[in-house]
Design a protein around this motif. Structure first.
Motif, PDB file in Angstrom:
ATOM      1  N   VAL A  66       0.377  -0.923  -0.510  1.00 15.43           N
ATOM      2  CA  VAL A  66      -0.103  -0.231  -0.065  1.00 15.43           C
ATOM      3  C   VAL A  66       1.097   0.832   0.419  1.00 15.43           C
ATOM      4  CG1 VAL A  66      -1.933   1.542   1.462  1.00 15.43           C
ATOM      5  CG2 VAL A  66      -2.019  -1.433   1.191  1.00 15.43           C
ATOM      6  N   PRO A  67       1.177   2.123  -0.697  1.00 11.88           N
ATOM      7  CA  PRO A  67       1.635   3.634  -1.173  1.00 11.88           C
ATOM      8  C   PRO A  67       1.281   4.292   0.147  1.00 11.88           C
ATOM      9  CG  PRO A  67      -0.157   2.879  -3.098  1.00 11.88           C
ATOM     10  CD  PRO A  67       0.299   2.407  -1.951  1.00 11.88           C
ATOM     11  N   ARG A  68       2.493   4.809  -0.079  1.00 13.21           N
ATOM     12  CA  ARG A  68       2.221   5.785   1.354  1.00 13.21           C
ATOM     13  C   ARG A  68       2.770   7.450   1.018  1.00 13.21           C
ATOM     14  NH1 ARG A  68       4.660   6.051   7.562  1.00 13.21           N
ATOM     15  NH2 ARG A  68       6.640   5.454   6.066  1.00 13.21           N
ATOM     16  N   ILE A  69       1.668   8.272   0.743  1.00 15.36           N
ATOM     17  CA  ILE A  69       1.780   9.200  -0.580  1.00 15.36           C
ATOM     18  C   ILE A  69       2.654  10.606   0.131  1.00 15.36           C
ATOM     19  CG2 ILE A  69       0.074   9.279  -2.221  1.00 15.36           C
ATOM     20  CD1 ILE A  69      -0.766  11.744   0.460  1.00 15.36           C
ATOM     21  N   MET A  70       3.706  11.532   0.120  1.00 14.49           N
ATOM     22  CA  MET A  70       3.508  12.553   0.940  1.00 14.49           C
ATOM     23  C   MET A  70       2.890  14.121  -0.106  1.00 14.49           C
ATOM     24  SD  MET A  70       5.619  13.784   3.029  1.00 14.49           S
ATOM     25  CE  MET A  70       7.032  12.591   2.967  1.00 14.49           C
ATOM     26  N   CYS A  71       2.230  14.314   1.303  1.00 15.65           N
ATOM     27  CA  CYS A  71       1.401  15.869   1.199  1.00 15.65           C
ATOM     28  C   CYS A  71       2.199  16.999   1.332  1.00 15.65           C
ATOM     29  CB  CYS A  71      -0.181  15.603   0.721  1.00 15.65           C
ATOM     30  SG  CYS A  71      -0.184  17.294   1.305  1.00 15.65           S
ATOM     31  N   SER A  72       2.276  17.533   0.669  1.00 19.20           N
ATOM     32  CA  SER A  72       3.009  18.892   1.207  1.00 19.20           C
ATOM     33  C   SER A  72       2.718  19.657   1.438  1.00 19.20           C
ATOM     34  CB  SER A  72       3.713  19.952  -0.212  1.00 19.20           C
ATOM     35  OG  SER A  72       1.593  20.169  -0.625  1.00 19.20           O
ATOM     36  N   GLU A  73       0.875  20.017   2.118  1.00 22.91           N
ATOM     37  CA  GLU A  73       0.261  20.108   3.725  1.00 22.91           C
ATOM     38  C   GLU A  73      -0.089  18.768   4.207  1.00 22.91           C
ATOM     39  OE1 GLU A  73      -3.335  22.264   1.833  1.00 22.91           O
ATOM     40  OE2 GLU A  73      -3.564  22.342   3.980  1.00 22.91           O
ATOM     41  N   HIS A  74      -0.303  17.778   4.247  1.00 22.89           N
ATOM     42  CA  HIS A  74      -0.386  17.005   5.181  1.00 22.89           C
ATOM     43  C   HIS A  74       0.439  15.892   4.983  1.00 22.89           C
ATOM     44  CE1 HIS A  74      -4.405  18.431   4.044  1.00 22.89           C
ATOM     45  NE2 HIS A  74      -4.510  18.619   4.689  1.00 22.89           N
ATOM     46  N   GLY A  75       1.190  15.555   5.099  1.00 18.33           N
ATOM     47  CA  GLY A  75       2.900  14.858   5.341  1.00 18.33           C
ATOM     48  C   GLY A  75       2.250  13.287   4.622  1.00 18.33           C
ATOM     49  N   CYS A  76       3.487  12.294   5.315  1.00 15.65           N
ATOM     50  CA  CYS A  76       2.824  11.156   5.085  1.00 15.65           C
ATOM     51  C   CYS A  76       1.891  10.540   5.180  1.00 15.65           C
ATOM     52  CB  CYS A  76       4.300  10.737   6.069  1.00 15.65           C
ATOM     53  SG  CYS A  76       4.465   9.374   4.508  1.00 15.65           S
ATOM     54  N   LEU A  77       1.199  10.305   4.193  1.00 13.30           N
ATOM     55  CA  LEU A  77       0.059   9.392   4.527  1.00 13.30           C
ATOM     56  C   LEU A  77      -0.530   8.405   3.675  1.00 13.30           C
ATOM     57  CD1 LEU A  77      -2.892  12.614   4.527  1.00 13.30           C
ATOM     58  CD2 LEU A  77      -2.020  11.612   6.770  1.00 13.30           C
ATOM     59  N   THR A  78      -1.238   7.397   4.341  1.00 16.10           N
ATOM     60  CA  THR A  78      -1.287   6.162   3.526  1.00 16.10           C
ATOM     61  C   THR A  78      -2.502   6.256   2.596  1.00 16.10           C
ATOM     62  OG1 THR A  78      -0.324   4.169   5.613  1.00 16.10           O
ATOM     63  CG2 THR A  78      -1.152   3.216   4.021  1.00 16.10           C
ATOM     64  N   LEU A  79      -2.202   5.733   1.819  1.00 12.77           N
ATOM     65  CA  LEU A  79      -3.420   5.593   0.318  1.00 12.77           C
ATOM     66  C   LEU A  79      -5.188   4.621   1.600  1.00 12.77           C
ATOM     67  CD1 LEU A  79      -3.353   7.360  -1.669  1.00 12.77           C
ATOM     68  CD2 LEU A  79      -3.204   5.241  -2.573  1.00 12.77           C
ATOM     69  N   PRO A  80      -6.087   5.509   1.492  1.00 12.07           N
ATOM     70  CA  PRO A  80      -6.917   3.970   2.120  1.00 12.07           C
ATOM     71  C   PRO A  80      -7.008   2.918   0.561  1.00 12.07           C
ATOM     72  CG  PRO A  80      -8.352   6.231   1.204  1.00 12.07           C
ATOM     73  CD  PRO A  80      -6.598   6.620   1.031  1.00 12.07           C
ATOM     74  N   VAL A  81      -7.349   1.852   1.318  1.00 14.64           N
ATOM     75  CA  VAL A  81      -7.703   0.621   0.180  1.00 14.64           C
ATOM     76  C   VAL A  81      -9.683   0.091   0.576  1.00 14.64           C
ATOM     77  CG1 VAL A  81      -5.706  -0.207   0.397  1.00 14.64           C
ATOM     78  CG2 VAL A  81      -7.196  -1.315   2.008  1.00 14.64           C
ATOM     79  N   PRO A  82     -10.041   0.114  -1.044  1.00 15.80           N
ATOM     80  CA  PRO A  82     -11.427  -0.121  -0.900  1.00 15.80           C
ATOM     81  C   PRO A  82     -12.101  -1.322  -0.425  1.00 15.80           C
ATOM     82  CG  PRO A  82     -10.222  -0.247  -2.916  1.00 15.80           C
ATOM     83  CD  PRO A  82      -9.064   0.369  -2.208  1.00 15.80           C
ATOM     84  N   TRP A  83     -11.422  -2.252  -0.019  1.00 11.84           N
ATOM     85  CA  TRP A  83     -11.798  -3.154   0.170  1.00 11.84           C
ATOM     86  C   TRP A  83     -11.748  -3.358   1.532  1.00 11.84           C
ATOM     87  CZ3 TRP A  83      -7.405  -2.887  -2.755  1.00 11.84           C
ATOM     88  CH2 TRP A  83      -6.294  -3.212  -2.321  1.00 11.84           C
ATOM     89  N   ALA A  84     -10.911  -2.316   2.194  1.00  9.54           N
ATOM     90  CA  ALA A  84     -10.775  -2.781   3.888  1.00  9.54           C
ATOM     91  C   ALA A  84     -10.927  -1.398   4.578  1.00  9.54           C
ATOM     92  CB  ALA A  84      -9.291  -3.399   4.442  1.00  9.54           C
ATOM     93  N   GLY A  85     -11.651  -1.750   6.370  1.00 11.75           N
ATOM     94  CA  GLY A  85     -11.494  -0.372   6.629  1.00 11.75           C
ATOM     95  C   GLY A  85     -10.166  -0.137   7.467  1.00 11.75           C
ATOM     96  N   PRO A  86      -9.158   0.981   7.877  1.00 15.72           N
ATOM     97  CA  PRO A  86      -7.696   1.260   8.053  1.00 15.72           C
ATOM     98  C   PRO A  86      -8.246   0.126   9.115  1.00 15.72           C
ATOM     99  CG  PRO A  86      -9.709   3.028   8.262  1.00 15.72           C
ATOM    100  CD  PRO A  86     -10.301   2.392   7.658  1.00 15.72           C
ATOM    101  N   GLY A  87      -6.736   0.089   9.134  1.00 12.20           N
ATOM    102  CA  GLY A  87      -5.993  -0.771  10.347  1.00 12.20           C
ATOM    103  C   GLY A  87      -6.468  -1.651  10.608  1.00 12.20           C
ATOM    104  N   SER A  88      -7.485  -2.502  10.549  1.00  9.91           N
ATOM    105  CA  SER A  88      -8.127  -3.644   9.699  1.00  9.91           C
ATOM    106  C   SER A  88      -7.137  -5.155   9.172  1.00  9.91           C
ATOM    107  CB  SER A  88      -9.644  -3.693   9.396  1.00  9.91           C
ATOM    108  OG  SER A  88     -10.426  -5.209   9.453  1.00  9.91           O
ATOM    109  N   ARG A  89      -7.119  -5.984   9.172  1.00  7.50           N
ATOM    110  CA  ARG A  89      -5.944  -6.914   8.504  1.00  7.50           C
ATOM    111  C   ARG A  89      -7.471  -8.183   8.111  1.00  7.50           C
ATOM    112  NH1 ARG A  89      -3.730  -9.965  13.198  1.00  7.50           N
ATOM    113  NH2 ARG A  89      -3.173 -11.386  11.936  1.00  7.50           N
TER     114      ARG A  89
END
Ligand SMILES: [Zn+2]
Length: 190
Positions: free
Chosen positions: A78-101
């Motif tokens: 899963v890519p983490r992007i670097m936003c000039s305003e919000h910093g390093c953020l993990t891209l959400p995936v459409p098939w799972a909620g954040p932090g879930s396995r």
């Protein structure tokens, strides 16, 4: 339809996500679906939507619903992007909620069984530990509360302390008079 297209379809993947490869492990009776971002895809910050470069990737794995008799896993870098305003953020995936396995469809399957059976029976049947079931229920409550648009201003509210996990843990539920949950807090100290 080839097998990659089939899995992309049943996983309901959309641009920029695509199935990269599939593997069958007969020893563990499992199918692994490797999902990734299409090459040259332009990614955007999940907070502000601004086009942002990829910073790095995090390898993640989710348990999905079985494919016939085979356990099915989804894996992705899963890519983490670097936003000039919000910093390093993990891209959400459409098939799972954040932090879930677990994928959202698997969580939904577990929740459907929890409505008609005990937590202990469900977790044993689906080979899940207590924490996994607890996490699935907690995320479902969060999603449900997030869908409630109205503010916490019902004319009559109740405050209910509920014990679960054999009475070792408490939560506080604030429902309105019709039993609709308006808020929920962990523990009972708040
Ligand atoms: Zn941003």
């Amino acid at each position: 339809m080839d097998e990659k297209s089939l899995y992309a379809h049943i996983l309901n993947l959309s641009v920029p996500w695509q199935v990269k490869s599939l593997s069958l492990d007969e020893n563990t009776a499992s199918v692994t679906v490797i999902v990734g971002i299409a090459e040259n895809a332009q990614l955007s910050c999940p907070t502000c939507g601004k086009n942002s470069p990829v910073h790095d990737h995090r390898h993640r794995r989710w348990r999905h619903l079985n494919t016939c008799q085979l356990a099915t896993l989804v894996e992705a870098d899963v890519p983490r992007i670097m936003c000039s305003e919000h910093g390093c953020l993990t891209l959400p995936v459409p098939w799972a909620g954040p932090g879930s396995r677990y994928t959202l469809l698997f969580e939904s399957f577990v929740l459907s069984w929890l409505k008609i059976s005990t937590i202990d029976a469900v977790r044993k049947q689906l080979k899940l530990n207590w924490n996994a079931v607890d996490g699935i229920m907690t995320r479902a409550v969060k999603r449900g509360l997030a869908r409630i648009k109205r503010p916490l201003s019902a004319p009559h509210i109740n405050v209910v302390e509920v014990a679960f996990k054999k009475g070792h843990r408490y939560i506080t539920v604030v429902p309105d008079r019709d039993g609709q949950a308006l808020a929920l807090t962990d523990d009972r100290g708040t």
